[in-house]
Structure formats: structure tokens, C-alpha cells
Design a protein around this motif. Sequence first.
Motif, PDB file in Angstrom:
ATOM      1  N   MET A 164     -13.125 -51.937  44.246  1.00 16.83           N
ATOM      2  CA  MET A 164     -11.989 -51.545  43.428  1.00 16.83           C
ATOM      3  C   MET A 164     -11.180 -52.809  43.158  1.00 16.83           C
ATOM      4  SD  MET A 164      -9.022 -48.682  44.191  1.00 16.83           S
ATOM      5  CE  MET A 164      -8.726 -49.321  45.850  1.00 16.83           C
ATOM      6  N   ASP A 181      -0.871 -46.721  37.509  1.00 17.90           N
ATOM      7  CA  ASP A 181      -2.093 -46.093  38.009  1.00 17.90           C
ATOM      8  C   ASP A 181      -3.350 -46.780  37.494  1.00 17.90           C
ATOM      9  OD1 ASP A 181      -1.872 -45.275  35.348  1.00 17.90           O
ATOM     10  OD2 ASP A 181      -2.592 -43.240  35.743  1.00 17.90           O
ATOM     11  N   ARG A 182      -3.185 -47.838  36.728  1.00 21.70           N
ATOM     12  CA  ARG A 182      -4.328 -48.529  36.119  1.00 21.70           C
ATOM     13  C   ARG A 182      -4.628 -49.843  36.825  1.00 21.70           C
ATOM     14  NH1 ARG A 182      -6.818 -45.861  31.562  1.00 21.70           N
ATOM     15  NH2 ARG A 182      -5.667 -43.910  31.464  1.00 21.70           N
ATOM     16  N   THR A 183      -5.868 -50.289  36.697  1.00 22.73           N
ATOM     17  CA  THR A 183      -6.296 -51.527  37.324  1.00 22.73           C
ATOM     18  C   THR A 183      -5.585 -52.730  36.710  1.00 22.73           C
ATOM     19  OG1 THR A 183      -8.227 -52.878  37.911  1.00 22.73           O
ATOM     20  CG2 THR A 183      -8.242 -51.875  35.733  1.00 22.73           C
ATOM     21  N   TYR A 386     -12.454 -48.459  51.623  1.00 24.59           N
ATOM     22  CA  TYR A 386     -12.817 -47.906  50.314  1.00 24.59           C
ATOM     23  C   TYR A 386     -14.226 -48.286  49.879  1.00 24.59           C
ATOM     24  CZ  TYR A 386      -7.738 -47.460  50.152  1.00 24.59           C
ATOM     25  OH  TYR A 386      -6.433 -47.175  50.446  1.00 24.59           O
ATOM     26  N   TRP A 442      -8.780 -49.415  33.126  1.00 25.43           N
ATOM     27  CA  TRP A 442      -9.240 -48.128  33.642  1.00 25.43           C
ATOM     28  C   TRP A 442      -8.424 -47.744  34.876  1.00 25.43           C
ATOM     29  CZ3 TRP A 442     -11.905 -52.687  33.313  1.00 25.43           C
ATOM     30  CH2 TRP A 442     -12.140 -53.378  34.501  1.00 25.43           C
ATOM     31  N   PRO A 443      -8.449 -46.481  35.287  1.00 26.21           N
ATOM     32  CA  PRO A 443      -7.692 -46.079  36.481  1.00 26.21           C
ATOM     33  C   PRO A 443      -8.215 -46.760  37.741  1.00 26.21           C
ATOM     34  CG  PRO A 443      -8.288 -44.160  35.160  1.00 26.21           C
ATOM     35  CD  PRO A 443      -9.055 -45.321  34.597  1.00 26.21           C
ATOM     36  N   SER A 444      -7.312 -47.132  38.626  1.00 23.01           N
ATOM     37  CA  SER A 444      -7.723 -47.621  39.943  1.00 23.01           C
ATOM     38  C   SER A 444      -8.286 -46.444  40.730  1.00 23.01           C
ATOM     39  CB  SER A 444      -6.529 -48.228  40.680  1.00 23.01           C
ATOM     40  OG  SER A 444      -6.064 -49.383  40.024  1.00 23.01           O
ATOM     41  N   ASP A 445      -9.516 -46.584  41.206  1.00 16.97           N
ATOM     42  CA  ASP A 445     -10.222 -45.443  41.788  1.00 16.97           C
ATOM     43  C   ASP A 445     -10.826 -45.840  43.128  1.00 16.97           C
ATOM     44  OD1 ASP A 445     -11.854 -43.309  42.436  1.00 16.97           O
ATOM     45  OD2 ASP A 445     -12.680 -43.079  40.429  1.00 16.97           O
ATOM     46  N   HIS A 448     -14.662 -44.092  43.505  1.00 15.81           N
ATOM     47  CA  HIS A 448     -15.812 -44.546  42.729  1.00 15.81           C
ATOM     48  C   HIS A 448     -15.803 -46.037  42.431  1.00 15.81           C
ATOM     49  CE1 HIS A 448     -15.289 -40.200  41.663  1.00 15.81           C
ATOM     50  NE2 HIS A 448     -16.578 -40.208  41.959  1.00 15.81           N
ATOM     51  N   ASP A 450     -14.639 -49.597  40.485  1.00 11.80           N
ATOM     52  CA  ASP A 450     -14.370 -49.976  39.102  1.00 11.80           C
ATOM     53  C   ASP A 450     -15.251 -49.204  38.135  1.00 11.80           C
ATOM     54  OD1 ASP A 450     -12.394 -51.786  39.678  1.00 11.80           O
ATOM     55  OD2 ASP A 450     -13.742 -53.508  39.734  1.00 11.80           O
ATOM     56  N   GLN A 451     -14.645 -48.826  37.021  1.00 15.49           N
ATOM     57  CA  GLN A 451     -15.393 -48.233  35.926  1.00 15.49           C
ATOM     58  C   GLN A 451     -15.782 -49.342  34.952  1.00 15.49           C
ATOM     59  OE1 GLN A 451     -12.916 -45.129  34.312  1.00 15.49           O
ATOM     60  NE2 GLN A 451     -12.321 -44.435  36.339  1.00 15.49           N
TER      61      GLN A 451
END
Length: 536
Positions: A164, A181-183, A386, A442-445, A448, A450-451
Motif C-alpha cells: 500500500m 482517503d486517497r493514496t 498489511y 486511487w483509494p488507500s486500501d 488489497h 495499490d490499485q
Amino acid sequence: MDMRAALIGLAMVVAPVAVQAQTGASAVVEMPLSDLSARIASGRMTSEAATRAYLGRIGAMDRKGPTLRSVIAVNPDALAQARAADARAKAKRRLGPLDGVPILIKDNIETLDPMPTTAGSLALKDNVTGRDAPVVARLRAAGAVILGKANLSEWANIRSTRSMSGWSAVGGLVRNPYALDRTACGSSSGSGAAVAASFAAAAVGTETDGSVVCPSAINGLVGLKPTVGAVSRTHVVPISHSQDTPGPMARSVRDAAMLYTAMIGRDPADAATEEADSHRRDYAAGLSEGALKGVRVAVLRPEMAPDLKARFEAALAMLTAAGATLVDVQRPPTPGLGEAEGLVLYTELKADLDAYLATTPAAVRTRTLDQVIAFNDANPDLEMPYFAQETFLAAAKTKGLADPEYRAAREKSQAMAAGAIDTMLKAADARILVTPSYGAAWPSDPVHGDQSSDASASQLPAVSGYPHLTVPMGLIRSLPVGLSFIGPAWSEQTLLAAGYAYETRAQARQAPRFLPSADPGPGMDGAVAPRSSVRR
């Protein structure tokens, strides 16, 4: 001290100095480095006042407020350095345009200040080397105030294939100041978020493949990934001697050019920099609004989402209005490039990191990649909450720099990447290639990782070692995107001039608003309002 206490102690390093200076913090918001330099030179602002203002913003916003977590540590000597710069200014002995200007340094780059260089990992929490990386020494010689160390994706985002971006065990997760909420992208995530939030006049990041360009584009900044060999990599925690380079990150092309001017130069300890001195110049002095008049520009249109395509077409219209002649080109096929690059990076990671760790102080107990892997296994709750360390494990199995398969992959990947850029430039009879830098953040996740981002432009210039400049192209639903300018080796002046000509006409950068979430767009609302009888 146990590992959890060490983590808390490092994360709190920001607090003691920052609390001293919250008055007047708004004075530096969005102030260009060039303007700050002029104010210090004229006496309208002191370096100490600017440094206090930046420290005040860090204290009020980095671990409080929007909690960007972009700064791992502030330099306890920063105010002393600022006062020394003010004394030089008063005596009319300024060292140059960077004298007294506060700069953040990514925390995989050593400084002689009393701060560890951790690369975001608790394995390096005691890595206080007392030495400047040559790139920092050049900035210090130019009078820059070393404000502190910026957070980053741990180990420069090379530990895992499921990472992430922006997270490190030492610093936590960097948040994007445009939408929390985004990277902030990586690995120079802290450098990007901090400069976007006006925590410093500019910052130094590093790139192996995308780590200056992506966080710059996604945080609404100008970022320059220089020609490999323009800037020294000595005393920088390494990934790959074939692709690593520090680069400037700033809020304008002029500011990035001013920082790069001080960074470029030969280092006898880094053989790749042999030609660097012959390319030293004042890169800011070469900027002109008319730099694109009559210039042929190759245009690469990758597959991209409609909103990014619309923003890109608007940027192309600006280039045409600035006098450029645009010629569409197609990217040549590059079969096997990703696999070859991967083998190069993994092989060099093991060799280069082992060599670096051997030079660290005795207090650092992890002296090899294998020992770092064992450290992570022994501290999974802190180091791997994570994602794991698949890349480290793969790198540990490589066969060394003499391995014929590695050597063939290195030759193939560099020739293929350089050939692809050269072919596109030749097809357009151009020296500049433009394309979208990345898609929006993209959203920080944490589940999953990085998208994938559409329109990633980093690989070809990263693998070839060619320079790559990104300049803000505007917002897509509150999130910045960037326009890439790519050219052959040592074409930084051409790219910066073109980027400046575009920037002055487009004026596309907008300051962050620290939104809790990105604007999802009107389509999320639905066409029909919910009935009042619906239970919730």
C-alpha cells in the motif's frame, strides 16, 4: 526500548520543535520557492520566520488536523541553520537562491543532522550516520535549510508486490491532501504530500520507477526524474544502481528547476555521474514562456478513462496555443520488458542493499537483506500488518551481478526502453514526448494494496534512464493529474522549458482542500430520490 516504544518514539520526533512555531504559519501557504528566496534576499522575510511557519504547519496538521503523516522527523538543527542563513543575508553573503530556503529530504537519503535515515523501516531506527549524502551536501552548500525527513513507502516500495503506497512502519500511512482517503502514491509519498500542503518550499524524492513522477502528479506538483547519473546516489538507501535517482519535487517548474540546479553534479563515489558536471547550469535561467513556439512534440495517447482523456485533450490544446506542433505516435511493442526489469531490480536490490547496509553504524543490527527479512519475520505486527515481503524474498534468491541472465536482462531492458522512446521521437521528428503521467489517485486500501492506475508513463524513462518531468494538468473530481514531458538523456533543460511554457499558459495547479474523501461525481446519487418509507 522495545520495538513498539521505538515506533512511538520515532513518530513523535516531529512534536518538540514544531510546537514552538504555530504563529504566522499561513504566511508560507502556496508561496513559491522563488518568491521566498526573493523575500529572504530583500529582507522582507527571514529564513527563521519561514522555517518557523513551516514547522508550525507541520505541528498543526501532520499528526493533528488532517493527519497527513508526511513528515517522519523535523530537524532539531533547522532553526539554527535558518539563523545562520539570515546572518549571511544581512551581511550580503548569500550562497545563492536556495540560501535560507527550507527543504524536506526523503527519509531514504542520509543527512548529517541528528536524525536517523530509516527508509521507513524499524530495522533502520538507529541509522544515524552523521554524514550527508552528496546530494544533500550540495543543497547544504547552497544554503538550503534541511527542515526534516519526509515519510515514504517503506523501503521505497520494493518490499512487496501487494504493498500500500505511502505506508511505513515508522511513519504510518501518508494521506493525500486533496482527498484524505486517497493514496499519495509512492514511494516519495511524504515528499509529495508535504510540499502540496505547504509544509516546505520543496522536497527531494527518489525514483526507481515512478516514485518521483507518481507522487508529484497525484499531489498536484511538478516533479523531475533526472537522467540517471545526473544526481549522486551515494548514501541513499538503494534499490537499483541502474535506475535509482534523486529528483526535485515542487509546486512550480521554476522551483523544481532551482532545486535541480543545486542537486546535479559529479560524485567520484558514483561512477554513473561521470558526465554530470558537464551538464551543470542554471536551469531556472533557461525557462521561457515562448519555449514551445515552432517545436515539434510527439503525442502518445494511451488507453485512459474518459475524464482523463478530456483533461489530456485540454492540455494538448494548451500546447498548440503555445506554438507547438503536435504529432501523434504509437508506442512500439516492448515484449518482456516488465520481466526483464523485474530481474534487474531484484538482483541489484540484493547486491546494492547489502553493500549499503555494510556501511551503516554498528548500532544497526540488520547488515544484509537476509537479516532484514529475518527482522520483519520477527516483528510481523509492526512491520507486516498489511502486506508481506514477497519481493525481498525473491531478491534474496537472485544470483548476483555476475549472473549471465541478469546481465542479459539489464542489456535487453535498457535497450528496449530507450529504443521505444527514441523511435517515437524519431517518428515525430521531435525531442519531446508528452503523455498523461498517471490516472487520478486511487483509494488507500490496506486489504488489497495499490490499485493499477491507467496511463502510467513511468516505465520507459525509468528503465532507459531518460529524464521525465510531470507538470499539473488540472483536477478530475477534486484529484490532481499530471502531464508528462519525456526526452532523451540529458534533455532536462528542454523538458523544463517546455513544461514551463505549458504551465504559464495552463495555470492548472490548484491548492489542496484536505477533503475527507474524493468527489465521486453526480452518478453516485442515482436518478430517483429514495422513498421516505424506506427503512435504514
